[in-house]
Design a protein around this motif. Structure first.
Motif, PDB file in Angstrom:
ATOM      1  N   SER A 186       0.822  -1.211   0.000  1.00 23.08           N
ATOM      2  CA  SER A 186       0.000   0.000   0.000  1.00 23.08           C
ATOM      3  C   SER A 186       0.856   1.260   0.000  1.00 23.08           C
ATOM      4  O   SER A 186       0.491   2.267  -0.608  1.00 23.08           O
ATOM      5  N   ALA A 187       1.993   1.201   0.648  1.00 23.49           N
ATOM      6  CA  ALA A 187       2.888   2.361   0.702  1.00 23.49           C
ATOM      7  C   ALA A 187       3.594   2.608  -0.626  1.00 23.49           C
ATOM      8  O   ALA A 187       3.815   3.753  -1.018  1.00 23.49           O
ATOM      9  N   VAL A 188       3.968   1.530  -1.340  1.00 22.01           N
ATOM     10  CA  VAL A 188       4.743   1.710  -2.571  1.00 22.01           C
ATOM     11  C   VAL A 188       3.879   1.888  -3.818  1.00 22.01           C
ATOM     12  O   VAL A 188       4.338   2.468  -4.803  1.00 22.01           O
ATOM     13  N   PHE A 189       2.633   1.417  -3.794  1.00 17.79           N
ATOM     14  CA  PHE A 189       1.809   1.457  -5.006  1.00 17.79           C
ATOM     15  C   PHE A 189       1.575   2.853  -5.571  1.00 17.79           C
ATOM     16  O   PHE A 189       1.694   3.044  -6.781  1.00 17.79           O
ATOM     17  N   PRO A 190       1.244   3.862  -4.767  1.00 20.30           N
ATOM     18  CA  PRO A 190       1.019   5.178  -5.375  1.00 20.30           C
ATOM     19  C   PRO A 190       2.233   5.693  -6.156  1.00 20.30           C
ATOM     20  O   PRO A 190       2.093   6.187  -7.280  1.00 20.30           O
ATOM     21  N   GLY A 191       3.414   5.580  -5.588  1.00 25.90           N
ATOM     22  CA  GLY A 191       4.625   6.015  -6.288  1.00 25.90           C
ATOM     23  C   GLY A 191       4.934   5.151  -7.494  1.00 25.90           C
ATOM     24  O   GLY A 191       5.411   5.632  -8.524  1.00 25.90           O
ATOM     25  N   HIS A 192       4.657   3.870  -7.378  1.00 26.26           N
ATOM     26  CA  HIS A 192       4.881   2.944  -8.486  1.00 26.26           C
ATOM     27  C   HIS A 192       4.001   3.326  -9.676  1.00 26.26           C
ATOM     28  O   HIS A 192       4.476   3.446 -10.812  1.00 26.26           O
TER      29      HIS A 192
END
Length: 167
Positions: free
Chosen positions: A113-119
């Motif tokens: 959940s933390a990495v998905f937006p930036g990904h």
């Protein structure tokens, strides 16, 4: 090159080099974002994302190795790193005691959940920004065709293990 193998024509060579360069540039940017945001390697992200998409959050390690195109030993190493961080658990497969199942934990889902937006942001910024919807559809069909063709050839991780012989 074998005498009977014709060289690539300029269009084929151009397509190949463009694909390789786009893939390398995109992967580099995505790897940096994953490292900065979630302290994940690209392969670790692939494993967590695959498990996160699974209905029960689990998959057999052999299937995961084939899916991310990683050797069995490479997957074992990556799974160990993720397990030490509490992002996955390993357990004997309920279907086959010789197999091992990897399961994403709540902590693993939190990292995703933390990495998905930036990904997603990196994918949009670098890969999708210069394309319109028609370009994306036009690009998807041939890439899927090539992927399916390549997936029909068993990946190295699915090859039978060679037995060592005593010398």
């Amino acid at each position: 090159m074998a005498a009977d193998t014709p060289p690539l024509d300029p269009a084929e060579l151009g397509a190949y080099f463009a694909l390789i360069e786009v893939s390398s540039l995109l992967r580099h940017a995505v790897e940096q974002q994953l490292k900065e945001t979630g302290d994940l390697s690209y392969v670790q992200f692939q494993l967590l994302a695959t498990l996160g998409d699974s209905p029960n959050g689990s998959a057999r390690m052999t299937a995961l190795a084939d899916g991310v195109v990683l050797s069995r030993s490479g997957l074992t190493h990556q799974a160990g790193l993720l397990e030490r961080r509490g992002l996955v658990t390993r357990a004997p497969s309920p279907d086959d005691e010789r197999g091992v199942t990897l399961t994403i934990t709540d902590a693993g889902r939190a990292v995703l959940s933390a990495v998905f937006p930036g990904h997603i942001g990196e994918l949009r910024r670098l890969f999708l920004a210069p394309l319109d919807a028609d370009d994306v559809r036009s690009l998807t069909a041939p890439l899927e065709k090539v992927r399916e063709h390549m997936r029909r050839i068993p990946p190295r991780s699915a090859a039978p293990r060679r037995r060592r012989t005593a010398e």
